[in-house]
Design a protein around this motif. Structure first.
Motif, PDB file in Angstrom:
ATOM      1  N   GLN A  75     -14.944   7.914 -11.752  1.00  0.00           N
ATOM      2  CA  GLN A  75     -15.679   8.143 -10.511  1.00  0.00           C
ATOM      3  C   GLN A  75     -15.007   7.388  -9.373  1.00  0.00           C
ATOM      4  OE1 GLN A  75     -19.949   7.822 -10.513  1.00  0.00           O
ATOM      5  NE2 GLN A  75     -20.049   8.050 -12.734  1.00  0.00           N
ATOM      6  N   VAL A  76     -15.171   7.915  -8.169  1.00  0.00           N
ATOM      7  CA  VAL A  76     -14.582   7.286  -6.985  1.00  0.00           C
ATOM      8  C   VAL A  76     -15.640   6.392  -6.338  1.00  0.00           C
ATOM      9  CG1 VAL A  76     -13.522   7.667  -4.743  1.00  0.00           C
ATOM     10  CG2 VAL A  76     -13.030   9.231  -6.634  1.00  0.00           C
TER      11      VAL A  76
ATOM     12  N   TYR B 147     -22.611   9.886  -7.456  1.00  0.00           N
ATOM     13  CA  TYR B 147     -23.920   9.556  -8.020  1.00  0.00           C
ATOM     14  C   TYR B 147     -24.597   8.358  -7.346  1.00  0.00           C
ATOM     15  CZ  TYR B 147     -22.582  12.783 -11.692  1.00  0.00           C
ATOM     16  OH  TYR B 147     -22.197  13.910 -12.371  1.00  0.00           O
ATOM     17  N   HIS B 148     -23.924   7.750  -6.349  1.00  0.00           N
ATOM     18  CA  HIS B 148     -24.501   6.660  -5.553  1.00  0.00           C
ATOM     19  C   HIS B 148     -24.817   5.422  -6.396  1.00  0.00           C
ATOM     20  CE1 HIS B 148     -26.161   9.979  -2.623  1.00  0.00           C
ATOM     21  NE2 HIS B 148     -24.865  10.094  -2.882  1.00  0.00           N
ATOM     22  N   TYR B 149     -24.067   5.211  -7.490  1.00  0.00           N
ATOM     23  CA  TYR B 149     -24.234   3.992  -8.273  1.00  0.00           C
ATOM     24  C   TYR B 149     -23.635   2.819  -7.505  1.00  0.00           C
ATOM     25  CZ  TYR B 149     -25.036   7.230 -12.166  1.00  0.00           C
ATOM     26  OH  TYR B 149     -25.514   8.227 -12.969  1.00  0.00           O
TER      27      TYR B 149
ATOM     28  N   PHE C 134     -28.125  -3.106   0.352  1.00  0.00           N
ATOM     29  CA  PHE C 134     -28.716  -2.420  -0.796  1.00  0.00           C
ATOM     30  C   PHE C 134     -29.264  -3.436  -1.788  1.00  0.00           C
ATOM     31  CE2 PHE C 134     -28.565  -0.661  -5.057  1.00  0.00           C
ATOM     32  CZ  PHE C 134     -29.170   0.567  -4.890  1.00  0.00           C
ATOM     33  N   LEU C 135     -28.492  -4.498  -2.037  1.00  0.00           N
ATOM     34  CA  LEU C 135     -28.937  -5.526  -2.978  1.00  0.00           C
ATOM     35  C   LEU C 135     -30.187  -6.219  -2.462  1.00  0.00           C
ATOM     36  CD1 LEU C 135     -28.360  -7.125  -5.567  1.00  0.00           C
ATOM     37  CD2 LEU C 135     -26.938  -8.665  -4.203  1.00  0.00           C
ATOM     38  N   VAL C 136     -30.244  -6.499  -1.171  1.00  0.00           N
ATOM     39  CA  VAL C 136     -31.412  -7.160  -0.594  1.00  0.00           C
ATOM     40  C   VAL C 136     -32.651  -6.274  -0.732  1.00  0.00           C
ATOM     41  CG1 VAL C 136     -32.424  -7.996   1.554  1.00  0.00           C
ATOM     42  CG2 VAL C 136     -30.063  -8.563   1.004  1.00  0.00           C
TER      43      VAL C 136
ATOM     44  N   VAL D 106     -30.144  16.394 -14.033  1.00  0.00           N
ATOM     45  CA  VAL D 106     -29.829  15.577 -12.856  1.00  0.00           C
ATOM     46  C   VAL D 106     -30.144  14.121 -13.163  1.00  0.00           C
ATOM     47  CG1 VAL D 106     -30.333  17.503 -11.334  1.00  0.00           C
ATOM     48  CG2 VAL D 106     -32.124  15.846 -11.843  1.00  0.00           C
ATOM     49  N   PRO D 107     -29.582  13.171 -12.395  1.00  0.00           N
ATOM     50  CA  PRO D 107     -29.899  11.756 -12.619  1.00  0.00           C
ATOM     51  C   PRO D 107     -31.393  11.489 -12.469  1.00  0.00           C
ATOM     52  CG  PRO D 107     -27.983  11.976 -11.194  1.00  0.00           C
ATOM     53  CD  PRO D 107     -28.545  13.355 -11.365  1.00  0.00           C
ATOM     54  N   VAL D 108     -31.869  10.520 -13.234  1.00  0.00           N
ATOM     55  CA  VAL D 108     -33.293  10.175 -13.199  1.00  0.00           C
ATOM     56  C   VAL D 108     -33.657   9.615 -11.824  1.00  0.00           C
ATOM     57  CG1 VAL D 108     -35.080   8.727 -14.241  1.00  0.00           C
ATOM     58  CG2 VAL D 108     -33.281   9.721 -15.671  1.00  0.00           C
ATOM     59  N   GLY D 109     -34.787  10.078 -11.293  1.00  0.00           N
ATOM     60  CA  GLY D 109     -35.262   9.584 -10.007  1.00  0.00           C
ATOM     61  C   GLY D 109     -34.479  10.081  -8.813  1.00  0.00           C
ATOM     62  N   ASP D 110     -33.832  11.248  -8.949  1.00  0.00           N
ATOM     63  CA  ASP D 110     -33.033  11.788  -7.848  1.00  0.00           C
ATOM     64  C   ASP D 110     -33.507  13.210  -7.538  1.00  0.00           C
ATOM     65  OD1 ASP D 110     -31.177  12.272  -5.929  1.00  0.00           O
ATOM     66  OD2 ASP D 110     -29.455  12.445  -7.271  1.00  0.00           O
TER      67      ASP D 110
END
Length: 594
Positions: free
Chosen positions: A17-18, A36-38, A225-227, A351-355
């Motif tokens: 993945q990029v 996938y926005h990981y 994002f972490l905050v 699809v990914p969970v919660g998306d």
């Protein structure tokens, strides 16, 4: 393998993945997947080690690493214009004034150049001198005139204070209670005050208390994002930091459909007029033409059988599709669905969970179903209690399940022939346009698809009926099959889990000779799914398990004692009666003897 210096905006390939570097704070590098926005977090040592091993590979350099010429071209038009103005002032000063910049002559020259090039905000003499000096110091490199951004501000606090700042950010600010920055700073300040009192007693130097601005600047520098994830949870962070463009839509009509379920915003009644709740809509939606080719409306929770019924309806109507996009719900994430779709050659894309954005087309269609159909029916529940107000939804409900299905069929016909803004035409016309470009879909008959769904029981036949899970079926051919069965043989019973209204019975020696058997309780069994019936049985079982039989047992014991007392009383009365009778008989005998 060579390593690179990580910079914000650079892209790297990791696990096929990029990922893009979105922030670098202290020793932490934050990366985000483009697809996938990981989110991934690495320190500099781990980053360099993964690059050396080839696990992390540079995909695209950061914009800051581009050449100066590329940076100039990528600048906005206004900044490019300012760059050209600077260069013209410097070239004119070097050509006319031969490198010297006397004040009066330079000021006059600047005014002439400004009028010539149309610069409404002419620079001062000192500004032109600064530009010229920088130009000469960089060996007359014109790109030295580009704007340079300042370096990161160096930390001035001590190591111990930095540790305390980090400690209170993690233990106080980054908590689900979402305390304010001021609250966390007060805790830090109080800690330093207590620590300084202790240090003064032992003669050590006091720690310098950082300002509120310093503490706040440390928090704002963290990965946002972490905050958000630490303070509000993962779903909130994904919602706040969501990004992405339009979903890809294939022009092939048979390429893909999306599947999902919806609890409809309307109450329905049974045949006796009692409210039985809100039905479930299981639907497939074609993103290419914005059409709903197949659906199922029924009472009860979503299940695999209702999914199959909707899929069969779609395949019979428009043909087989190549893939289906859906979530990880239990009605689609099971072996039966996977095996059935695999037999048909349909690929399931989970699809990914919660998306929910991954199947945004059917989510938007469900919104239209609510606003244009359900919310206008008698007995509607609306989308929330505020919109519903004091409307008596259960009292106003008047539609049965069959009537709701008929109404939805009529509404769907209107929807398919109405103008759709996303298409620029109606779904029905869009389908006709794409049919000319798409290859014909594979077609199956209803009988073939029903045959695909059949399962088998082995049951005994008793009095012309077969029984399974407290359900009964009977038919004229069952006694004939029963007569041919040996003592140890059981009949083959073929059933469709999507509809338990009819089964087919065959002798094991002649499995192709099917005899239809019909439900003895057609009002309950017709269109009943196996999953729904098993839920009903489980509910009865749970009700029986929860029942407390101790009181009934006590009453049963008391009843038995009462019956025993009646028996004893009757026995005693009979004994007294026998004694009386024997006494009377003895007296009579004596009298007759005299």
């Amino acid at each position: 393998m060579d390593t690179t210096i990580p910079k914000v905006g650079a892209q790297y390939t990791l696990d096929s993945q990029v990922y893009e570097i979105i922030s670098i704070v202290d020793n932490t590098i934050s990366l985000c997947s483009l697809v996938y926005h990981y989110h991934r977090y690495l320190d500099f040592d781990s980053f360099a080690l993964m690059e050396q091993k080839g696990v992390l590979v540079l995909h695209q350099r950061a914009p800051a690493d581009l050449s100066k010429a590329s940076q100039l071209i990528s600048l906005p038009a206004k900044q490019q214009e300012h760059f050209r103005y600077r260069l013209k002032y410097i070239e004119a000063c070097n050509k006319v004034l031969k490198g010297r910049l006397p004040k009066d002559a330079t000021k006059a020259l600047i005014e002439r150049i400004a009028d010539k090039i149309g610069d409404l905000h002419a620079p001062s003499v000192s500004t032109v001198w600064r530009w010229t000096h920088k130009y000469r110091m960089n060996n007359r490199n014109p790109f030295s005139l580009l704007k340079r951004y300042g370096l990161k501000r160096a930390k001035r606090t001590s190591h111990l204070v930095e540790e305390l700042i980090t400690h209170y950010i993690k233990t106080s600010y980054l908590q689900r209670e979402c305390p304010t920055v001021t609250h966390s700073y007060k805790l830090l300040k109080s800690h330093i005050t207590v620590e300084n009192n202790r240090r003064s007693n032992i003669g050590n130097l006091a720690l310098e208390t950082p300002s509120y601005a310093t503490f706040r600047r440390r928090i704002l520098a963290m990965d946002r994002f972490l905050v958000t994830r630490k303070r509000q949870g993962l779903k909130a962070a994904q919602r706040v930091h969501k990004f992405g463009g339009h979903l890809y839509v294939d022009n092939d009509l048979n390429a893909n459909v999306q599947y999902d379920t919806l609890t409809m915003n309307v109450n329905i009644i049974d045949q006796q007029g009692s409210c039985i709740g809100r039905p479930i809509l299981s639907a497939l939606f074609n993103p290419a033409c914005r059409e709903c080719p197949g659906y199922d409306i029924d009472i009860g929770a979503p299940c695999a059988e209702k999914t199959i019924r909707a899929a069969i309806r779609a395949i019979i109507r428009v043909g087989k599709y190549a893939s289906v996009t859906t979530d990880h719900g239990s009605e689609v994430f099971n072996n039966w669905i996977q095996n059935t779709f695999n037999t048909l050659g349909i690929v399931i894309d989970y699809v990914p969970v919660g998306d929910p954005d991954a199947k945004a087309f059917i989510e938007r269609f469900f919104g239209t179903v609510d606003t244009s159909f359900c919310n206008n029916l008698p007995g509607t529940t609306k989308s929330n209690h505020l919109t519903l107000g004091d409307y008596p939804s259960e009292d106003r409900a008047c539609m049965t399940l069959d009537e709701l299905r008929s109404a939805f069929d009529a509404w769907l016909e209107v929807y398919h022939n109405s103008y759709h803004e996303g298409l620029g035409t109606s779904p029905a016309k869009k389908r006709k346009e794409l049919e000319k470009l798409s290859p014909p879909a594979e077609r199956y008959s209803s009988e073939d698809l029903q045959q695909l769904c059949l399962s088998t029981w082995r049951l005994r036949i008793s009095r012309g009926r077969v029984q399974s899970k407290h359900l009964f079926w009977t038919g004229p051919g069952l006694p004939e099959v029963a007569e041919r069965l040996s003592a140890k043989q059981k009949a083959l019973v073929y059933f469709n889990p999507c509809d338990l209204g009819t089964v087919w019975v065959a002798h094991p020696d002649t499995p192709k000779d099917w005899h239809p058997a019909y439900a003895t309780r057609s009002d309950y069994q017709n269109c009943l799914t196996l999953s729904d019936h098993e839920r009903v049985l489980q509910a009865f079982k749970d009700e029986k398990r929860d029942f407390d039989g101790s009181k009934a047992s006590q009453k049963m014991y008391e009843l038995n004692q009462l019956i025993e007392s009646y028996k004893n009383k009757s026995r005693k009365e009979k004994t007294v009666q026998k004694k009386t009778d024997s006494t009377i008989a003895a007296i009579t005998t004596s009298t007759s003897y005299i």
